[in-house]
Scaffold this motif. Structure first.
Motif, PDB file in Angstrom:
ATOM      1  N   LEU A  91       0.846  -1.200   0.000  1.00 31.81           N
ATOM      2  CA  LEU A  91       0.000   0.000   0.000  1.00 31.81           C
ATOM      3  C   LEU A  91       0.876   1.244   0.000  1.00 31.81           C
ATOM      4  O   LEU A  91       0.563   2.237  -0.668  1.00 31.81           O
ATOM      5  CB  LEU A  91      -0.909  -0.009   1.224  1.00 31.81           C
ATOM      6  N   ASP A  92       1.967   1.199   0.733  1.00 31.00           N
ATOM      7  CA  ASP A  92       2.889   2.326   0.817  1.00 31.00           C
ATOM      8  C   ASP A  92       3.421   2.697  -0.565  1.00 31.00           C
ATOM      9  O   ASP A  92       3.464   3.877  -0.936  1.00 31.00           O
ATOM     10  CB  ASP A  92       4.033   1.963   1.764  1.00 31.00           C
ATOM     11  N   TYR A  93       3.822   1.704  -1.335  1.00 33.99           N
ATOM     12  CA  TYR A  93       4.355   1.938  -2.679  1.00 33.99           C
ATOM     13  C   TYR A  93       3.290   2.573  -3.577  1.00 33.99           C
ATOM     14  O   TYR A  93       3.569   3.528  -4.318  1.00 33.99           O
ATOM     15  CB  TYR A  93       4.826   0.613  -3.282  1.00 33.99           C
ATOM     16  N   MET A  94       2.066   2.051  -3.509  1.00 31.87           N
ATOM     17  CA  MET A  94       1.004   2.572  -4.371  1.00 31.87           C
ATOM     18  C   MET A  94       0.607   3.989  -3.997  1.00 31.87           C
ATOM     19  O   MET A  94       0.293   4.809  -4.861  1.00 31.87           O
ATOM     20  CB  MET A  94      -0.203   1.626  -4.331  1.00 31.87           C
TER      21      MET A  94
ATOM     22  N   SER B  59       1.308   5.629  -7.295  1.00 35.00           N
ATOM     23  CA  SER B  59       0.050   5.398  -8.030  1.00 35.00           C
ATOM     24  C   SER B  59       0.176   4.236  -9.011  1.00 35.00           C
ATOM     25  O   SER B  59      -0.501   4.210 -10.044  1.00 35.00           O
ATOM     26  CB  SER B  59      -0.386   6.659  -8.794  1.00 35.00           C
ATOM     27  N   SER B  60       1.036   3.284  -8.705  1.00 37.80           N
ATOM     28  CA  SER B  60       1.247   2.180  -9.641  1.00 37.80           C
ATOM     29  C   SER B  60       1.534   0.885  -8.909  1.00 37.80           C
ATOM     30  O   SER B  60       1.942   0.878  -7.747  1.00 37.80           O
ATOM     31  CB  SER B  60       2.407   2.499 -10.593  1.00 37.80           C
ATOM     32  N   SER B  61       1.320  -0.237  -9.617  1.00 33.07           N
ATOM     33  CA  SER B  61       1.630  -1.560  -9.091  1.00 33.07           C
ATOM     34  C   SER B  61       1.373  -2.582 -10.198  1.00 33.07           C
ATOM     35  O   SER B  61       1.185  -2.219 -11.360  1.00 33.07           O
ATOM     36  CB  SER B  61       0.779  -1.878  -7.854  1.00 33.07           C
ATOM     37  N   VAL B  62       1.348  -3.868  -9.810  1.00 33.01           N
ATOM     38  CA  VAL B  62       0.994  -4.951 -10.727  1.00 33.01           C
ATOM     39  C   VAL B  62      -0.264  -5.621 -10.174  1.00 33.01           C
ATOM     40  O   VAL B  62      -0.888  -5.108  -9.250  1.00 33.01           O
ATOM     41  CB  VAL B  62       2.159  -5.947 -10.886  1.00 33.01           C
ATOM     42  N   CYS B  63      -0.645  -6.771 -10.709  1.00 34.79           N
ATOM     43  CA  CYS B  63      -1.937  -7.365 -10.361  1.00 34.79           C
ATOM     44  C   CYS B  63      -2.115  -7.555  -8.855  1.00 34.79           C
ATOM     45  O   CYS B  63      -3.192  -7.291  -8.308  1.00 34.79           O
ATOM     46  CB  CYS B  63      -2.131  -8.688 -11.093  1.00 34.79           C
ATOM     47  N   GLY B  64      -1.052  -7.987  -8.158  1.00 30.86           N
ATOM     48  CA  GLY B  64      -1.145  -8.189  -6.722  1.00 30.86           C
ATOM     49  C   GLY B  64      -1.362  -6.896  -5.960  1.00 30.86           C
ATOM     50  O   GLY B  64      -1.959  -6.886  -4.882  1.00 30.86           O
TER      51      GLY B  64
ATOM     52  N   TYR C 206      -3.127  -4.219  -7.232  1.00 36.45           N
ATOM     53  CA  TYR C 206      -4.541  -3.885  -7.432  1.00 36.45           C
ATOM     54  C   TYR C 206      -5.404  -4.665  -6.441  1.00 36.45           C
ATOM     55  O   TYR C 206      -6.331  -4.128  -5.834  1.00 36.45           O
ATOM     56  CB  TYR C 206      -4.980  -4.236  -8.851  1.00 36.45           C
ATOM     57  N   SER C 207      -5.101  -5.944  -6.299  1.00 35.86           N
ATOM     58  CA  SER C 207      -5.834  -6.801  -5.379  1.00 35.86           C
ATOM     59  C   SER C 207      -5.663  -6.339  -3.933  1.00 35.86           C
ATOM     60  O   SER C 207      -6.620  -6.270  -3.158  1.00 35.86           O
ATOM     61  CB  SER C 207      -5.351  -8.251  -5.536  1.00 35.86           C
ATOM     62  N   ASN C 208      -4.439  -5.992  -3.554  1.00 37.12           N
ATOM     63  CA  ASN C 208      -4.137  -5.543  -2.203  1.00 37.12           C
ATOM     64  C   ASN C 208      -4.849  -4.232  -1.877  1.00 37.12           C
ATOM     65  O   ASN C 208      -5.455  -4.088  -0.813  1.00 37.12           O
ATOM     66  CB  ASN C 208      -2.622  -5.373  -2.057  1.00 37.12           C
ATOM     67  N   MET C 209      -4.792  -3.279  -2.791  1.00 36.57           N
ATOM     68  CA  MET C 209      -5.438  -1.988  -2.566  1.00 36.57           C
ATOM     69  C   MET C 209      -6.952  -2.137  -2.456  1.00 36.57           C
ATOM     70  O   MET C 209      -7.603  -1.503  -1.606  1.00 36.57           O
ATOM     71  CB  MET C 209      -5.081  -1.019  -3.693  1.00 36.57           C
ATOM     72  N   THR C 210      -7.534  -2.997  -3.288  1.00 37.52           N
ATOM     73  CA  THR C 210      -8.981  -3.219  -3.251  1.00 37.52           C
ATOM     74  C   THR C 210      -9.423  -3.753  -1.894  1.00 37.52           C
ATOM     75  O   THR C 210     -10.378  -3.263  -1.293  1.00 37.52           O
ATOM     76  CB  THR C 210      -9.406  -4.195  -4.360  1.00 37.52           C
ATOM     77  N   SER C 211      -8.723  -4.757  -1.389  1.00 37.55           N
ATOM     78  CA  SER C 211      -9.122  -5.361  -0.108  1.00 37.55           C
ATOM     79  C   SER C 211      -8.872  -4.420   1.058  1.00 37.55           C
ATOM     80  O   SER C 211      -9.649  -4.388   2.020  1.00 37.55           O
ATOM     81  CB  SER C 211      -8.406  -6.696   0.107  1.00 37.55           C
ATOM     82  N   ALA C 212      -7.811  -3.624   0.992  1.00 36.21           N
ATOM     83  CA  ALA C 212      -7.510  -2.692   2.080  1.00 36.21           C
ATOM     84  C   ALA C 212      -8.541  -1.568   2.151  1.00 36.21           C
ATOM     85  O   ALA C 212      -9.016  -1.214   3.240  1.00 36.21           O
ATOM     86  CB  ALA C 212      -6.113  -2.114   1.906  1.00 36.21           C
TER      87      ALA C 212
END
Length: 367
Positions: A248-251, A255-260, A262-268
């Motif tokens: 979450l810190d990186y995103m 404002s970027s990431s890979v599939c994991g 997107y999944s992590n940000m959605t659940s958080a």
């Protein structure tokens, strides 16, 4: 899960669609200016240039036809706009709501009828008698469902193994140890850092869900926000996906990431609202193909259980925002609704779960 060779296609499609392409390399600010509209659901920068059909393809025996069933069969995409696809013998029928000039299409030889009454439409395609081959049904602009015609009879390219695997992942979901959950927030973080990151996540989530009163609408808004504001990080992908890329810190910083991610940000973000969203680990096949047509790659997505119903979510595949690997420029793409509350049958075409886990982010603040 992404394919490197799709980058050029995605960028070109984004430019042709008039997408914003900042030239100064600045990180885009998170946007809360407006809700995702239906017109946004009807657009996508995905490409199907290497997806083809052929009358010369050999006919499959009935027992080998993907998704072979008797009688009418339907899948639902985007329940809000009532997008429903039915395969019934030689007919493929798409119904739903749409604004503007959206026109469905089927890339299999056929005759068709398209009718509209207000914003409701019905599209009926009758497949050419005797035709055998794969094709795509357009359910949003440039967003597709894979269809197989066997001697003129239409079936969905469903994968029974994927369907079963996805069901088992839901039934046997595990709880992620808090020591591992911490690493999805920030690498080697102390409690103060965790509180700082989760504080920012709480602020964003509350802003996204402002004015919304039920969990379904909140989860949909969160998924849409993640798709519109997180950019697929090809620089990280090319570097082998360093662990911090998923945090979450990186995103929050890039404002970027890979599939994991997107999944992590959605659940958080959902956790802030008290919505229990699970993170799914498995494999997927991109570019609108199916497991029988292309080798799968590792992928992550989400599901939640709301009112006793499984809601599948893949904010990464609904997003077409790209962080350009070489110059690190950000390309703002479109958002589609296909992978929010997609039916289990439709998901099984190209998503296959290995296991699912739940992350109790805020329990870390209680230790």
């Amino acid at each position: 899960m992404r394919k490197k060779h799709l980058l050029a296609v995605l960028l070109a499609a984004a430019l042709l669609a008039g997408c914003n392409r900042p030239s100064d390399g600045k990180i885009p600010e998170f946007s809360f200016s407006s809700q995702i509209t239906e017109s946004s659901f009807e657009s996508s920068s995905q490409d199907v240039s290497d997806v083809s059909t052929s009358e010369s393809e050999a006919s499959l025996p009935d027992e080998e036809i993907p998704g072979k069933i008797e009688g009418e069969y339907k899948i639902i995409l985007d329940p809000i706009n009532e997008r429903t696809v039915i395969c019934d013998k030689n007919k493929v029928i798409l119904t739903g709501r749409a604004s503007g000039g959206f026109e469905p299409a089927l890339s299999i030889p056929h005759t068709e009828e398209y009718t509209r009454s207000g914003d409701k439409f019905t599209y009926t395609a009758v497949i050419k008698d005797g035709y055998t081959g794969y094709g795509n049904l357009t359910v949003f602009q440039k967003c597709y469902v894979r269809i197989y015609a066997n001697k003129g009879e239409a079936v969905f390219v469903e994968n029974a193994e994927s369907l079963e695997g996805n069901q088992k992942a839901v039934q046997n979901a595990i709880v992620q140890p808090l020591s591992q959950v911490s690493e999805y927030i920030a690498i080697n973080a102390d409690k103060e850092k965790i509180a700082e990151v989760l504080g920012k996540i709480t602020e964003i989530s509350n802003k996204i869900c402002e004015g919304l009163t039920n969990d379904y609408d909140k989860l949909r808004a969160i998924s849409n926000w993640v798709s519109a504001n997180i950019y697929y990080d090809y620089a990280a992908f090319d570097a082998g996906v360093p662990a911090d890329t998923l945090t979450l810190d990186y995103m929050l910083k890039t404002s970027s990431s890979v599939c994991g991610g997107y999944s992590n940000m959605t659940s958080a973000l959902a956790a802030v609202q008290g919505i229990k969203v699970y993170n799914v680990h498995g494999s997927a096949v991109n570019n609108h193909l199916t497991f029988g047509e292309r080798q799968p790659e590792y992928h992550e997505w989400n599901f939640a259980v709301l009112d006793g119903r499984i809601i599948w979510v893949d904010a990464g595949w609904n997003s077409h925002c790209v962080r350009y690997a070489d110059s690190r420029r950000y390309v703002s793409g479109e958002v589609t609704a296909k992978y929010f509350d997609i039916s289990a049958e439709a998901l099984s075409q190209n998503h296959r779960a290995k296991y699912a886990e739940y992350r109790d982010y805020f329990a870390l603040l209680e230790e």
